[in-house]
Design a protein around this motif. Structure first.
Motif, short mmCIF file in Angstrom:
data_model
loop_
_atom_site.label_atom_id
_atom_site.label_comp_id
_atom_site.label_asym_id
_atom_site.label_seq_id
_atom_site.Cartn_x
_atom_site.Cartn_y
_atom_site.Cartn_z
N LEU A 43 -7.11 -3.54 4.49
CA LEU A 43 -7.62 -2.25 5.54
C LEU A 43 -5.99 -2.16 5.56
N HIS A 44 -5.55 -0.51 5.30
CA HIS A 44 -4.35 -0.53 4.92
C HIS A 44 -3.89 0.63 5.58
N ALA A 45 -3.03 1.81 6.06
CA ALA A 45 -1.99 2.63 6.37
C ALA A 45 -1.97 3.47 4.98
N HIS A 46 -2.29 4.58 5.16
CA HIS A 46 -2.16 5.45 4.24
C HIS A 46 -0.87 5.99 4.09
N ASP A 47 -0.54 6.42 2.38
CA ASP A 47 0.61 7.81 2.47
C ASP A 47 1.80 7.33 3.49
N VAL A 48 2.52 5.91 3.87
CA VAL A 48 3.48 5.16 4.39
C VAL A 48 4.73 6.46 4.04
N SER A 49 4.92 7.03 2.38
CA SER A 49 6.07 7.77 2.10
C SER A 49 5.50 8.09 0.24
N TYR A 50 6.67 8.88 -0.23
CA TYR A 50 5.75 9.04 -1.03
C TYR A 50 6.96 8.51 -2.37
N ILE A 51 7.83 7.36 -2.19
CA ILE A 51 9.23 7.39 -2.28
C ILE A 51 8.72 5.94 -3.19
N LEU A 52 9.01 4.50 -3.74
CA LEU A 52 8.80 3.53 -4.75
C LEU A 52 9.32 2.59 -3.15
N PHE A 53 10.39 2.52 -2.48
CA PHE A 53 11.12 1.64 -1.97
C PHE A 53 11.60 2.24 -0.71
N PRO A 54 11.08 3.16 0.49
CA PRO A 54 11.88 3.48 1.48
C PRO A 54 11.86 2.33 2.12
N PRO A 55 12.65 2.53 3.59
CA PRO A 55 13.24 1.41 4.64
C PRO A 55 11.47 0.73 5.27
N PRO A 56 11.15 0.23 5.69
CA PRO A 56 10.23 -0.48 6.49
C PRO A 56 10.44 0.93 7.59
N TRP A 57 11.22 0.77 8.41
CA TRP A 57 11.29 1.16 9.78
C TRP A 57 11.22 2.79 9.82
N GLU A 58 11.26 2.89 8.52
CA GLU A 58 10.57 4.85 8.32
C GLU A 58 9.42 5.02 7.57
N TYR A 59 8.63 3.62 7.04
CA TYR A 59 6.98 4.01 7.40
C TYR A 59 6.50 4.91 8.51
N LYS A 60 5.66 5.45 7.90
CA LYS A 60 4.41 6.38 8.61
C LYS A 60 2.68 5.55 9.30
N LEU A 61 3.00 5.33 10.29
CA LEU A 61 1.80 4.04 9.80
C LEU A 61 0.67 4.89 10.51
N ASN A 62 0.70 5.97 11.30
CA ASN A 62 -0.39 6.60 12.64
C ASN A 62 -1.58 7.09 11.19
N GLN A 63 -1.70 6.86 10.34
CA GLN A 63 -3.14 7.01 9.28
C GLN A 63 -3.14 5.88 8.68
N ILE A 64 -4.77 4.51 9.40
CA ILE A 64 -4.77 3.53 8.98
C ILE A 64 -6.41 4.06 8.86
N GLU A 65 -6.45 4.31 7.64
CA GLU A 65 -7.83 4.96 7.02
C GLU A 65 -8.00 4.68 5.62
#
Length: 198
Positions: A43-65
């Motif tokens: 189960l995963h958060a979708h599209d947390v970023s469009y780049i390879l290694f963003p800092p974890p604090w910049e993850y978008k975690l609102n789409q767990i789908e």
């Protein structure tokens, strides 16, 4: 939808953990048990970023789908595979349940134990195809402009052998084309994969 997915995932996890160790004997000596090393569901958060290694604090975690299914095969008994560290071939799919981009990947997966503990580090590299747009996405906040139909696939993780047969791996997966096509809007997903080893 997220509550429904969470409930479905919890049921799948419970079923996975409830499988008795004797279930392996039902498959032996079938070819399935001789070829497949592990199956995973996640189960995963979708599209947390469009780049390879963003800092974890910049993850978008609102789409767990996203739901993932993976089959990790035993490493072939070939000198070429032993020479590169005996990776396991991995065939998997990450499906988005909200009509956004999904992907199918084929990769090689390496696993490195962390000293004499149940913990391990994991890395995978291969290729992925997707069902998204190449260019001209009507809404690039929901659908990426991938540029190529076939892209690179990378996955990184840290996990643990929960028991002799069960694994849990926190993973970060990414697909993009390294700028080889007109567009290169990547896709990164973060989540938990639970596995059953044969």
């Amino acid at each position: 939808m997220s509550k429904l997915l969470t409930a479905a995932f919890a049921i799948a996890v419970s079923a996975l953990l409830a499988l008795p160790a004797q279930a392996q004997s039902l498959l032996t000596p079938s070819p399935f048990a001789e070829v497949v090393d592990e199956i995973r569901v996640g189960l995963h958060a979708h599209d947390v970023s469009y780049i390879l290694f963003p800092p974890p604090w910049e993850y978008k975690l609102n789409q767990i789908e996203d739901i993932s299914f993976d089959v990790l095969f035993k490493s072939p008994d070939l000198e070429a595979f032993r020479w590169i560290g005996s990776p396991r071939p991995d065939l998997g799919v990450t499906l988005n349940t909200d009509g956004q981009d999904s992907l199918l990947h084929l990769s090689l997966t390496w696993q490195l134990p962390i000293f004499d503990t149940p913990l391990y580090l994991e890395g995978a590299f291969g290729g992925a195809v997707h069902n998204g747009y190449l260019t001209g996405s009507p809404d690039d906040t929901r659908h990426a402009n991938f540029g190529c139909r076939l892209n690179f696939y990378e996955r990184y993780g840290v996990g643990a052998h929960v028991s002799e047969n069960v694994t849990a791996t926190l993973t970060y997966e990414h697909t993009s084309n390294n700028g080889w096509c007109e567009k290169n809007q990547g896709l990164s997903n973060v989540g938990l994969r639970l596995g059953w080893k044969f």
